[in-house]
Design a protein around this motif. Sequence first.
Motif, PDB file in Angstrom:
ATOM      1  N   PRO A 151       3.758   9.464   8.111  1.00 53.13           N
ATOM      2  CA  PRO A 151       3.432  10.968   8.272  1.00 53.13           C
ATOM      3  C   PRO A 151       4.233  11.775   7.241  1.00 53.13           C
ATOM      4  CG  PRO A 151       3.797   9.811  10.108  1.00 53.13           C
ATOM      5  CD  PRO A 151       4.152   8.492   9.113  1.00 53.13           C
ATOM      6  N   ALA A 152       5.472  11.346   6.590  1.00 53.02           N
ATOM      7  CA  ALA A 152       6.063  12.182   5.438  1.00 53.02           C
ATOM      8  C   ALA A 152       5.432  12.021   4.455  1.00 53.02           C
ATOM      9  CB  ALA A 152       7.387  11.531   5.496  1.00 53.02           C
ATOM     10  N   GLN A 153       4.908  10.910   4.036  1.00 54.78           N
ATOM     11  CA  GLN A 153       4.129  10.772   2.750  1.00 54.78           C
ATOM     12  C   GLN A 153       2.699  11.698   2.951  1.00 54.78           C
ATOM     13  OE1 GLN A 153       3.778   6.486   2.629  1.00 54.78           O
ATOM     14  NE2 GLN A 153       4.918   6.505   0.910  1.00 54.78           N
ATOM     15  N   VAL A 154       1.916  11.774   4.124  1.00 57.97           N
ATOM     16  CA  VAL A 154       1.002  12.543   4.282  1.00 57.97           C
ATOM     17  C   VAL A 154       1.320  14.158   3.860  1.00 57.97           C
ATOM     18  CG1 VAL A 154      -0.778  13.697   5.736  1.00 57.97           C
ATOM     19  CG2 VAL A 154      -0.184  11.258   5.912  1.00 57.97           C
ATOM     20  N   GLU A 155       2.414  14.562   4.320  1.00 54.95           N
ATOM     21  CA  GLU A 155       2.859  15.874   4.295  1.00 54.95           C
ATOM     22  C   GLU A 155       2.975  15.971   2.388  1.00 54.95           C
ATOM     23  OE1 GLU A 155       2.448  18.362   6.088  1.00 54.95           O
ATOM     24  OE2 GLU A 155       1.744  16.885   7.526  1.00 54.95           O
ATOM     25  N   GLU A 156       3.598  14.942   1.824  1.00 60.98           N
ATOM     26  CA  GLU A 156       4.040  15.127   0.432  1.00 60.98           C
ATOM     27  C   GLU A 156       2.781  15.224  -0.406  1.00 60.98           C
ATOM     28  OE1 GLU A 156       6.668  12.429  -2.415  1.00 60.98           O
ATOM     29  OE2 GLU A 156       5.251  11.105  -0.997  1.00 60.98           O
ATOM     30  N   LEU A 157       1.529  14.208   0.172  1.00 58.25           N
ATOM     31  CA  LEU A 157       0.619  14.014  -0.815  1.00 58.25           C
ATOM     32  C   LEU A 157      -0.656  15.474  -0.490  1.00 58.25           C
ATOM     33  CD1 LEU A 157      -0.574  10.409  -0.217  1.00 58.25           C
ATOM     34  CD2 LEU A 157       0.204  11.553  -2.467  1.00 58.25           C
ATOM     35  N   SER A 158      -0.438  16.071   0.747  1.00 57.89           N
ATOM     36  CA  SER A 158      -1.062  17.185   1.196  1.00 57.89           C
ATOM     37  C   SER A 158      -0.477  18.197   0.233  1.00 57.89           C
ATOM     38  CB  SER A 158      -0.998  17.593   2.439  1.00 57.89           C
ATOM     39  OG  SER A 158      -1.621  16.921   3.330  1.00 57.89           O
ATOM     40  N   THR A 159       0.764  18.486  -0.100  1.00 56.13           N
ATOM     41  CA  THR A 159       1.287  19.545  -0.828  1.00 56.13           C
ATOM     42  C   THR A 159       1.003  19.291  -2.207  1.00 56.13           C
ATOM     43  OG1 THR A 159       3.225  19.923   0.720  1.00 56.13           O
ATOM     44  CG2 THR A 159       3.567  20.523  -1.294  1.00 56.13           C
ATOM     45  N   ALA A 160       1.116  18.065  -2.803  1.00 58.84           N
ATOM     46  CA  ALA A 160       0.820  17.705  -3.967  1.00 58.84           C
ATOM     47  C   ALA A 160      -0.518  18.010  -4.649  1.00 58.84           C
ATOM     48  CB  ALA A 160       1.113  16.134  -4.480  1.00 58.84           C
ATOM     49  N   LEU A 161      -1.549  17.714  -3.719  1.00 54.16           N
ATOM     50  CA  LEU A 161      -3.152  17.794  -3.850  1.00 54.16           C
ATOM     51  C   LEU A 161      -3.320  19.463  -3.777  1.00 54.16           C
ATOM     52  CD1 LEU A 161      -4.829  14.867  -2.008  1.00 54.16           C
ATOM     53  CD2 LEU A 161      -4.258  15.219  -4.509  1.00 54.16           C
ATOM     54  N   GLU A 162      -2.613  20.072  -2.947  1.00 51.98           N
ATOM     55  CA  GLU A 162      -2.761  21.580  -2.885  1.00 51.98           C
ATOM     56  C   GLU A 162      -2.385  22.322  -4.374  1.00 51.98           C
ATOM     57  OE1 GLU A 162      -3.918  24.055  -0.824  1.00 51.98           O
ATOM     58  OE2 GLU A 162      -3.999  22.926   1.103  1.00 51.98           O
ATOM     59  N   HIS A 163      -1.443  21.885  -5.007  1.00 52.17           N
ATOM     60  CA  HIS A 163      -0.993  22.373  -6.168  1.00 52.17           C
ATOM     61  C   HIS A 163      -1.780  21.625  -7.300  1.00 52.17           C
ATOM     62  CE1 HIS A 163       2.109  23.516  -9.339  1.00 52.17           C
ATOM     63  NE2 HIS A 163       2.019  22.263  -9.819  1.00 52.17           N
ATOM     64  N   TRP A 164      -2.297  20.339  -7.090  1.00 51.02           N
ATOM     65  CA  TRP A 164      -3.160  19.747  -8.189  1.00 51.02           C
ATOM     66  C   TRP A 164      -4.367  20.778  -8.119  1.00 51.02           C
ATOM     67  CZ3 TRP A 164      -4.297  17.247 -12.029  1.00 51.02           C
ATOM     68  CH2 TRP A 164      -5.599  16.415 -12.319  1.00 51.02           C
ATOM     69  N   ALA A 165      -4.958  21.180  -7.094  1.00 48.74           N
ATOM     70  CA  ALA A 165      -6.072  22.016  -6.983  1.00 48.74           C
ATOM     71  C   ALA A 165      -5.987  23.178  -7.772  1.00 48.74           C
ATOM     72  CB  ALA A 165      -6.701  22.127  -5.787  1.00 48.74           C
ATOM     73  N   HIS A 166      -4.761  24.000  -7.459  1.00 46.63           N
ATOM     74  CA  HIS A 166      -4.422  25.176  -8.104  1.00 46.63           C
ATOM     75  C   HIS A 166      -4.406  25.018  -9.684  1.00 46.63           C
ATOM     76  CE1 HIS A 166      -2.634  29.080  -9.224  1.00 46.63           C
ATOM     77  NE2 HIS A 166      -1.665  28.326  -9.931  1.00 46.63           N
ATOM     78  N   VAL A 167      -3.713  24.055 -10.245  1.00 48.26           N
ATOM     79  CA  VAL A 167      -3.520  23.848 -11.712  1.00 48.26           C
ATOM     80  C   VAL A 167      -4.837  23.466 -12.172  1.00 48.26           C
ATOM     81  CG1 VAL A 167      -2.394  22.751 -13.545  1.00 48.26           C
ATOM     82  CG2 VAL A 167      -1.192  23.326 -11.323  1.00 48.26           C
ATOM     83  N   SER A 194     -11.675   3.859  -1.180  1.00 45.32           N
ATOM     84  CA  SER A 194     -10.763   4.081  -1.979  1.00 45.32           C
ATOM     85  C   SER A 194      -9.206   3.737  -1.503  1.00 45.32           C
ATOM     86  CB  SER A 194     -10.700   5.637  -2.576  1.00 45.32           C
ATOM     87  OG  SER A 194     -10.233   6.601  -1.804  1.00 45.32           O
ATOM     88  N   GLY A 195      -8.416   3.423  -2.376  1.00 45.24           N
ATOM     89  CA  GLY A 195      -7.177   3.175  -2.082  1.00 45.24           C
ATOM     90  C   GLY A 195      -5.993   4.091  -2.867  1.00 45.24           C
ATOM     91  N   THR A 196      -6.586   5.130  -3.201  1.00 46.84           N
ATOM     92  CA  THR A 196      -5.966   6.231  -3.902  1.00 46.84           C
ATOM     93  C   THR A 196      -6.070   7.797  -3.174  1.00 46.84           C
ATOM     94  OG1 THR A 196      -8.082   6.648  -5.306  1.00 46.84           O
ATOM     95  CG2 THR A 196      -6.409   5.219  -5.866  1.00 46.84           C
ATOM     96  N   SER A 197      -5.059   8.527  -3.725  1.00 50.26           N
ATOM     97  CA  SER A 197      -4.803   9.909  -3.268  1.00 50.26           C
ATOM     98  C   SER A 197      -4.298  10.822  -4.375  1.00 50.26           C
ATOM     99  CB  SER A 197      -4.196  10.070  -1.938  1.00 50.26           C
ATOM    100  OG  SER A 197      -4.711   9.713  -0.945  1.00 50.26           O
ATOM    101  N   ASP A 198      -4.870  10.537  -5.586  1.00 55.71           N
ATOM    102  CA  ASP A 198      -4.278  11.422  -6.757  1.00 55.71           C
ATOM    103  C   ASP A 198      -5.351  12.285  -7.108  1.00 55.71           C
ATOM    104  OD1 ASP A 198      -6.639   9.797  -8.085  1.00 55.71           O
ATOM    105  OD2 ASP A 198      -5.156   9.188  -9.854  1.00 55.71           O
ATOM    106  N   GLY A 199      -6.295  12.806  -6.302  1.00 57.22           N
ATOM    107  CA  GLY A 199      -7.049  13.963  -6.670  1.00 57.22           C
ATOM    108  C   GLY A 199      -7.928  13.673  -7.985  1.00 57.22           C
ATOM    109  N   LYS A 210      -4.560   4.314   4.388  1.00 56.51           N
ATOM    110  CA  LYS A 210      -4.419   4.044   2.959  1.00 56.51           C
ATOM    111  C   LYS A 210      -2.666   3.645   3.086  1.00 56.51           C
ATOM    112  CE  LYS A 210      -7.622   6.798   0.940  1.00 56.51           C
ATOM    113  NZ  LYS A 210      -8.151   7.700   0.044  1.00 56.51           N
ATOM    114  N   GLY A 211      -2.093   3.621   4.276  1.00 58.02           N
ATOM    115  CA  GLY A 211      -0.778   3.108   4.271  1.00 58.02           C
ATOM    116  C   GLY A 211       0.302   4.232   4.099  1.00 58.02           C
ATOM    117  N   ALA A 212      -0.166   5.543   4.275  1.00 60.36           N
ATOM    118  CA  ALA A 212       0.856   6.696   3.977  1.00 60.36           C
ATOM    119  C   ALA A 212       1.533   6.866   5.379  1.00 60.36           C
ATOM    120  CB  ALA A 212       0.019   7.711   3.846  1.00 60.36           C
ATOM    121  N   ARG A 243       0.763  -1.247   0.144  1.00 61.74           N
ATOM    122  CA  ARG A 243      -0.013   0.009  -0.176  1.00 61.74           C
ATOM    123  C   ARG A 243       0.790   1.182   0.033  1.00 61.74           C
ATOM    124  NH1 ARG A 243      -5.233  -2.242   3.772  1.00 61.74           N
ATOM    125  NH2 ARG A 243      -5.892  -3.519   2.317  1.00 61.74           N
ATOM    126  N   ASP A 244       0.555   2.186  -1.086  1.00 59.40           N
ATOM    127  CA  ASP A 244       1.230   3.303  -1.037  1.00 59.40           C
ATOM    128  C   ASP A 244       0.326   4.229  -1.920  1.00 59.40           C
ATOM    129  OD1 ASP A 244       2.704   5.589  -1.650  1.00 59.40           O
ATOM    130  OD2 ASP A 244       4.482   4.505  -2.888  1.00 59.40           O
TER     131      ASP A 244
END
Length: 387
Positions: free
Chosen positions: A204-220, A124-129, A200-202, A92-93
Motif C-alpha cells: 500500500p505504501a508503494q502504491v501511494e509512492e508510485l501514484s505520486t511519482a507518476l503524477e509528477h512524471w505526467a506533468h514533466v 507488464s511488471g513495470t510502473s515507470d510510465g 505487481k507486488g506493490a 517483485r518491486d
Amino acid sequence: MLSRVVVAPSGFKESLSAQAAADAIADGVRRVLPATAVDLIPLVDGGEGTAVTPVSYTHRVGTHFALLGSRDTAVVEMAAVAGLSLVPRALRDPGATTTYGVGELIRAALDTGARRILVGCGDSGTSDGGAGALQALGARLLDADGFELPQGGRELIRLTRIDPSGLDARLRRVELLVACNPYNVLCGERGVARVFGPQKGATPAQVEELSTALEHWAHVLTRDVGRPGVDLRHGPGTGASGGLGAGLAALGARLLPRFDVLLDHLDLDARLARADLVVTAEGALDHQTARGKVPAEVARRAKLHGRPVLALAGTLGEGAHTVPGVDAYSGILPAPMALAEALVRASELLTDATERALRMILLGARLPVTRTLHAEVSGTQRPSSVR
C-alpha cells in the motif's frame, strides 16, 4: 446439436499461452463431442504472445519481435522484455522495474527498416510510465543537479527536466502504434499504480509512492515532450503496461483499442457467426473482465450473432457473473489447491473443466421442457403462475 464449437481464449498469466489454453479446451471438447468441428482462435490482448501468435500467419524474427507481411511492420511485445512473468515472485518491486528493454526492442525494429511499429501492451511488471523506454530511445531524464536519473518508477519523483534532443531521429519517420486497453489511464483514482500496482507486488505504501511519482512524471512529460492536445494523465490507454502508453504517446504514438488492432487478421466475427457454441477463457474472471479483457470482447462479438458463450477461468472473483454476453461460466479448479500446483496443472485442469461443462450443457439439452398453461379467466380473477 453442437456441430461447430469456437474456442477463443486468452492466455492464463504466468501459466498458459493463448495457444496452449485453446489446445487444452479443444481436448476437453473432443472428449465429449469427438465428431464436432472445433475452430481454435487463440487471442492475445497485447501481452504475452503478441509477437508470437501473429507470426504463425507471417514471419518470425528471433524471439522478441516479429516482422509482418512485406516486413514493413514490426510487432514488439512489451511482455517479452518487461513482463510480470519475467520477475521472480520474491523479487517483485514495480518501483524498480523498467521499460528500458521495450525501447531497445523498438530500436532493433527501427534497425530493420520497418515503417510501422506496433507495440503490444499487457502483462507488464513495470510502473515507470514508459520512462525506461524513452531513455533507451535517447531521452535524458535529469534531476535537479543535472544528473541522469536511475531507472525505475520510484525515481521519477526526483525528475526535474527531460532532454529529448538525443531521441532517435528515426522515430519521426515511422508510424508508432500502441495496442492497449483504453480503460487503463495513468493517473487519478483509477490510475495504473492504484489498480495494478498490488498485482505487481506493490505494498500500500508503494502504491501511494508510485501514484505520486507518476503524477509528477505526467506533468514533466507533458511540459517537455508531450504533443499539444494530448492528455497524458487521463487519456484512454495512457496507463497501459504501467504507463508505457503515456510515454510512447508523448513521442507521437497513437494509442488504439487493442482488439481493433490485434483481431483484424483473424476474421473473428465471421467465425463466431458459424459457431453453435463459443468457449472463451482467461486466468481470472471478475469485475475487471468487462473492462477490455478477451472474454468480454469475445462475448460481445458473439452476441452480435446470437451465439451462446461459455467462459472458463482459473479463478472466479467478484463480478464474474456480470460480464455482458457470457451465458455461463465456471472455474477450472475441482478442489482447493496451492497456486503453484494450479499453475503447473493448468492445462490438465482446463481440459477437465471443459469436459465437465460440456457434459452439463448436453444434460440440460436432454431435460424435458415443462410448459405452463393458463386457463382463460374473466372479471378480476387472475391466472396463477407456476415458477
